[in-house]
Design a protein around this motif. Structure first.
Motif, PDB file in Angstrom:
ATOM      1  N   GLU A 575       0.829  -1.198   0.000  1.00  0.00           N
ATOM      2  CA  GLU A 575       0.000   0.000   0.000  1.00  0.00           C
ATOM      3  C   GLU A 575       0.870   1.258   0.000  1.00  0.00           C
ATOM      4  O   GLU A 575       0.597   2.241  -0.683  1.00  0.00           O
ATOM      5  N   ALA A 576       1.975   1.187   0.790  1.00  0.00           N
ATOM      6  CA  ALA A 576       2.853   2.355   0.843  1.00  0.00           C
ATOM      7  C   ALA A 576       3.532   2.569  -0.493  1.00  0.00           C
ATOM      8  O   ALA A 576       3.756   3.694  -0.928  1.00  0.00           O
ATOM      9  N   GLY A 577       3.896   1.469  -1.159  1.00  0.00           N
ATOM     10  CA  GLY A 577       4.532   1.588  -2.456  1.00  0.00           C
ATOM     11  C   GLY A 577       3.617   2.236  -3.460  1.00  0.00           C
ATOM     12  O   GLY A 577       4.058   3.008  -4.315  1.00  0.00           O
ATOM     13  N   LEU A 578       2.336   1.901  -3.389  1.00  0.00           N
ATOM     14  CA  LEU A 578       1.395   2.470  -4.339  1.00  0.00           C
ATOM     15  C   LEU A 578       1.115   3.945  -4.065  1.00  0.00           C
ATOM     16  O   LEU A 578       0.696   4.683  -4.943  1.00  0.00           O
ATOM     17  N   ALA A 579       1.347   4.350  -2.826  1.00  0.00           N
ATOM     18  CA  ALA A 579       1.043   5.743  -2.491  1.00  0.00           C
ATOM     19  C   ALA A 579       1.869   6.699  -3.332  1.00  0.00           C
ATOM     20  O   ALA A 579       1.459   7.824  -3.627  1.00  0.00           O
ATOM     21  N   SER A 580       3.090   6.246  -3.720  1.00  0.00           N
ATOM     22  CA  SER A 580       3.931   7.121  -4.523  1.00  0.00           C
ATOM     23  C   SER A 580       3.466   7.187  -5.964  1.00  0.00           C
ATOM     24  O   SER A 580       4.007   7.944  -6.754  1.00  0.00           O
ATOM     25  N   HIS A 581       2.518   6.326  -6.352  1.00  0.00           N
ATOM     26  CA  HIS A 581       2.001   6.308  -7.714  1.00  0.00           C
ATOM     27  C   HIS A 581       0.607   6.926  -7.756  1.00  0.00           C
ATOM     28  O   HIS A 581      -0.324   6.337  -8.305  1.00  0.00           O
ATOM     29  N   ALA A 582       0.429   8.061  -7.121  1.00  0.00           N
ATOM     30  CA  ALA A 582      -0.871   8.739  -7.174  1.00  0.00           C
ATOM     31  C   ALA A 582      -1.199   9.080  -8.626  1.00  0.00           C
ATOM     32  O   ALA A 582      -0.313   9.329  -9.445  1.00  0.00           O
ATOM     33  N   LEU A 583      -2.496   9.072  -8.938  1.00  0.00           N
ATOM     34  CA  LEU A 583      -2.921   9.336 -10.318  1.00  0.00           C
ATOM     35  C   LEU A 583      -2.583  10.763 -10.702  1.00  0.00           C
ATOM     36  O   LEU A 583      -2.909  11.715  -9.976  1.00  0.00           O
ATOM     37  N   LEU A 606     -14.167   8.027 -12.606  1.00  0.00           N
ATOM     38  CA  LEU A 606     -12.964   8.572 -13.239  1.00  0.00           C
ATOM     39  C   LEU A 606     -12.960  10.094 -13.204  1.00  0.00           C
ATOM     40  O   LEU A 606     -11.916  10.728 -12.959  1.00  0.00           O
ATOM     41  N   THR A 607     -14.110  10.664 -13.431  1.00  0.00           N
ATOM     42  CA  THR A 607     -14.206  12.133 -13.377  1.00  0.00           C
ATOM     43  C   THR A 607     -13.890  12.629 -11.971  1.00  0.00           C
ATOM     44  O   THR A 607     -13.184  13.630 -11.779  1.00  0.00           O
ATOM     45  N   GLY A 608     -14.410  11.904 -10.979  1.00  0.00           N
ATOM     46  CA  GLY A 608     -14.134  12.275  -9.595  1.00  0.00           C
ATOM     47  C   GLY A 608     -12.670  12.137  -9.234  1.00  0.00           C
ATOM     48  O   GLY A 608     -12.182  12.792  -8.305  1.00  0.00           O
ATOM     49  N   LEU A 609     -11.958  11.267  -9.945  1.00  0.00           N
ATOM     50  CA  LEU A 609     -10.527  11.081  -9.697  1.00  0.00           C
ATOM     51  C   LEU A 609      -9.684  12.076 -10.486  1.00  0.00           C
ATOM     52  O   LEU A 609      -8.451  11.990 -10.478  1.00  0.00           O
ATOM     53  N   GLY A 692     -15.150  -0.633  -6.003  1.00  0.00           N
ATOM     54  CA  GLY A 692     -15.437   0.732  -5.586  1.00  0.00           C
ATOM     55  C   GLY A 692     -14.425   1.698  -6.182  1.00  0.00           C
ATOM     56  O   GLY A 692     -13.486   1.313  -6.883  1.00  0.00           O
ATOM     57  N   ARG A 693     -14.605   2.963  -5.881  1.00  0.00           N
ATOM     58  CA  ARG A 693     -13.746   4.011  -6.424  1.00  0.00           C
ATOM     59  C   ARG A 693     -12.305   3.832  -5.958  1.00  0.00           C
ATOM     60  O   ARG A 693     -11.368   3.979  -6.741  1.00  0.00           O
ATOM     61  N   GLY A 694     -12.122   3.470  -4.696  1.00  0.00           N
ATOM     62  CA  GLY A 694     -10.768   3.282  -4.182  1.00  0.00           C
ATOM     63  C   GLY A 694     -10.061   2.111  -4.851  1.00  0.00           C
ATOM     64  O   GLY A 694      -8.859   2.188  -5.158  1.00  0.00           O
ATOM     65  N   GLU A 695     -10.776   0.996  -5.058  1.00  0.00           N
ATOM     66  CA  GLU A 695     -10.166  -0.156  -5.726  1.00  0.00           C
ATOM     67  C   GLU A 695      -9.803   0.181  -7.170  1.00  0.00           C
ATOM     68  O   GLU A 695      -8.763  -0.251  -7.683  1.00  0.00           O
ATOM     69  N   LEU A 696     -10.663   0.975  -7.839  1.00  0.00           N
ATOM     70  CA  LEU A 696     -10.370   1.380  -9.209  1.00  0.00           C
ATOM     71  C   LEU A 696      -9.110   2.252  -9.242  1.00  0.00           C
ATOM     72  O   LEU A 696      -8.225   2.067 -10.089  1.00  0.00           O
ATOM     73  N   ALA A 697      -9.028   3.194  -8.322  1.00  0.00           N
ATOM     74  CA  ALA A 697      -7.859   4.085  -8.297  1.00  0.00           C
ATOM     75  C   ALA A 697      -6.581   3.297  -8.053  1.00  0.00           C
ATOM     76  O   ALA A 697      -5.544   3.539  -8.697  1.00  0.00           O
TER      77      ALA A 697
END
Length: 709
Positions: A575-583, A606-609, A692-697
């Motif tokens: 999870e921490a590794g993915l945090a550096s890959h914010a959209l 997607l629009t919300g992201l 959900g939105r979080g899983e998609l992100a």
């Protein structure tokens, strides 16, 4: 009483030779000749020139099935089968013109005599004309060929072979195992010509025999009767020996206890053979007779051959039943998988709209609305878990190992079972303090524990205690460690998940086969035999091990050894590794989804992201958007896009045109994900509906990271 013709005087001895010794003084020659005729072991018939029988001895009456007086005056034609009677009449007429002595065995013809009851017997016939003695008769000496020991054995073997062939034909035509069982004792009684034959079959728990079928009029055993499986009982001794057993005389038998009813019925000897299924005794086949020392090697070979044929036929019937059951399961699985796929699309729409609604300012203004939306979202998550279980049943679930918190999962499973299992079963859950997580597919792990729990329930028909226990283990037991596919894995850390019951327990023979596919101790229609074999496969696929500890009356403990998550020293959590890959803001996404409602929800996510979204309803429509000037950074596509191009083919073409584009595939049908995972490049990401939105992100971030390398 019929008078015998007078005995002619002996002719003068030619050449002046000394006459034959005379009978002792006072002995009547007529009486001697009558005694010789009566006592002779071959059938003797005195036939006149017209073919009528003038005299017959008792051996002839016995062979031909008549009384002696019935034969007197009877035409010899009555003793000839209809099929050869014309030929016999012509032969007798020619013989009458030139009578001559004909010893036995000097004719090339097969001679057959017809008995009174119409049956036929193969015979040898010697003819001795008496015309040289001045008498108008012919003596016919008739011998039953079957009376020869060698011939008798050959006929016996032929009879046994015919009965074995008869059973083979019946086994091919009969689909019911019970019908096969019922036919066997009758075949044994008829072939061996014994008074009684019995087939014993062991119960599933191997504690008792059931009389499956019997033949004969003796009353001591009837179908359905039970006999303990002990070495001191007749069938128990046979199974314990594991080989054919011959009882020469029940009255002197010392190896086991002979039931008094056998002796009361006049039974003297017996032959019994065990019945095997893949090397494991499952019953005994017995023949019993009122004649002492009735059974030899030929009978033993016949009974063994018949029991082998029966075992093979039962195995075939069982295999056919298992195949039909598997085909039915496959049909149900396909239907279930299709329903779950469609249901996942519906859940995606419901869950997505609820999350969009949750962000609306108007909802926050209504104090009662957020709890209602939150409750609805929880319901969609439970529904998603249900569809996951349906897909697991349909065997279309892709394994997705992750760190599973057993301290949360085990009590949750126990709580669910308290509401669903028999209320007489007390359910306990015990998790060691600080118990680490395990690395496994959460849904499959829960399904495995549920399968074991259901078996435990069936082992406690009158109630009992079912206990779940979880604790870390630093070292696997020696026997369990050897079963690991990777020997180096023995040194990893595991968590032992135990399901313990105080039910009936398993005998050793059942425990050895517990993980075999289709093996079940439940009655017909109640068990598939796939539960524990599925658990075994899941545990092995998860790089774990499984063990069973059980004994009759002592309950059963099934232990799953599941590895703990492994992480190199200094590695940061995923999870921490993915945090550096914010959209990145303004990420350009090409969305391809054939379901309009799902497309709207995902577009809103997607629009919300903060993404720029271009949507298409089919693969062909999406290709039109991938022209030379396209600048899409990520392709988000469903795998199944209706009757046209599939999402995987679209992704391959998209990356050919735009090599730097990230790919994220999604589907509500896990079989599609499994196939995509097998056939697609490693940098393609897979996302299972509903999400959900979080899983998609998170999935989009992984896809982008994979492209960047």
């Amino acid at each position: 009483m019929h008078s015998y013709p007078p005995v002619p005087p002996a002719p003068d001895t030619p050449g002046g030779a000394a006459p034959a010794p005379a009978l002792p003084v006072g002995v009547d020659p007529q009486a001697v000749y009558r005694s010789l005729f009566t006592a002779y072991p071959d059938a003797l018939l005195l036939v006149d020139q017209a073919g009528a029988i003038s005299l017959a001895n008792p051996a002839a009456a016995l062979l031909l099935g008549y009384e002696v007086q019935e034969l007197i005056g009877l035409s010899v034609e009555a003793l000839v089968p209809d099929s050869i009677r014309p030929r016999h009449a012509a032969y007798r007429e020619a013989y009458g013109r030139t009578p001559r002595a004909r010893p036995m065995g000097t004719t090339d013809m097969d001679l057959v005599a017809r008995r009174k009851d119409g049956t036929e017997v193969v015979v040898e016939i010697a003819l001795s004309p008496l015309q040289s003695q001045g008498l108008p008769f012919v003596v016919a000496a008739i011998r039953d060929v079957g009376a020869y020991p060698r011939v008798k054995r050959a006929l016996q073997r032929a009879r046994y072979s015919e009965h074995l062939a008869q059973f083979s034909r019946q086994a091919v035509d009969t689909r019911s195992p019970q019908q096969l069982l019922e036919q066997v004792p009758a075949i044994v009684a008829q072939a061996l010509q014994v008074e009684m034959a019995v087939l014993f079959m062991l119960d599933e728990d191997r504690q008792q025999f059931r009389v499956a079928a019997c033949a004969g009029d003796l009353p001591m055993e009837r179908p359905g009767d039970r006999v303990p499986n002990r070495p001191d009982t007749p069938p128990g001794f046979v199974v314990h020996e594991g080989r054919p057993v011959v009882i020469a005389d029940y009255r002197t038998e010392q190896r086991y206890t002979v039931p008094a009813s056998y002796l009361d019925a006049g039974l003297v000897s017996a032959l019994a053979v065990p019945l095997f299924d893949r090397g494991r005794a499952i019953g005994a086949l017995t023949a019993r007779s009122r004649t002492a020392q009735r059974f030899g090697e030929e009978e033993k070979r016949f009974l063994e051959s018949l029991s082998n044929q029966l075992a093979t036929s039962l195995q075939r019937a069982h295999s056919e039943d298992a195949l039909h059951h598997a085909q039915r399961l496959e049909s149900v699985g396909q239907l279930t998988g299709g329903i779950a796929h469609d249901f996942n699309n519906l859940l995606t729409v419901i869950q997505g709209n609820l999350q969009v609604l949750e962000d609306r300012p108007a909802l926050a203004a209504d104090a009662g609305a957020p709890p209602l939306v939150a409750a609805a979202l929880r319901a969609t998550r439970r529904a998603a878990e249900l569809t996951s279980k349906l897909l697991a049943f349909a065997r279309r679930q892709v394994l997705q190992p992750s760190a599973v918190d057993v301290s949360a999962m085990v009590p949750s499973l126990a709580d669910m079972l308290r509401r669903t299992l028999d209320q007489r079963i007390r359910i306990e859950a015990e998790v060691a303090p600080g118990c680490p997580p395990v690395m496994a597919d959460p849904g499959q792990l829960e399904s495995a524990l549920l399968n074991i729990a259901i078996n435990a329930r069936d082992a406690m028909p009158d109630g009992g205690t079912l206990r779940f226990r979880a604790e870390p283990v630093q070292r696997l037991p020696e026997g369990v460690g050897r079963e690991l596919g990777d020997p180096s894995a023995r040194h990893e850390h595991f968590v032992a998940l135990q399901v313990i019951d105080n039910g009936t327990g398993m005998p050793e023979a059942v425990k050895e086969r517990a993980f075999e596919p289709f093996f079940t101790t439940k009655g017909a229609g109640r068990g598939t035999g796939l539960g524990l074999s599925t658990v075994y496969g899941f545990v092995k696929q998860s790089n774990g091990a499984i063990a069973i500890d059980s004994a009759p009356g002592a309950g059963t403990t099934v232990t799953l050894y599941i590895p703990q998550p492994w992480q190199p020293a200094g590695a940061e959590p995923a999870e921490a590794g993915l945090a550096s890959h914010a959209l990145p803001p303004g990420l350009k996404v090409l969305l391809v989804e054939d379901d309009g409602e799902v497309r709207k929800v995902v577009r809103a996510f997607l629009t919300g992201l903060g993404c720029e979204v271009t949507a298409a309803a089919s693969g062909e429509q999406a290709l039109l958007l991938l022209d030379a000037g396209a600048s899409h950074q990520l392709l988000l596509t469903d795998i199944a896009l209706g009757p046209g191009m599939r999402g995987t083919a679209l992704a391959a073409e998209a990356q050919r045109r735009l090599p730097g584009m990230a790919v994220l595939l999604m589907s509500g049908f896990s079989q599609e994900l499994l196939e995509a995972d097998r056939d697609s490049p490693q940098h393609w990401e897979l996302l299972r509906k509903p999400y959900g939105r979080g899983e998609l992100a998170a999935a989009m971030a992984r896809a982008l990271a994979a492209v960047r390398g």
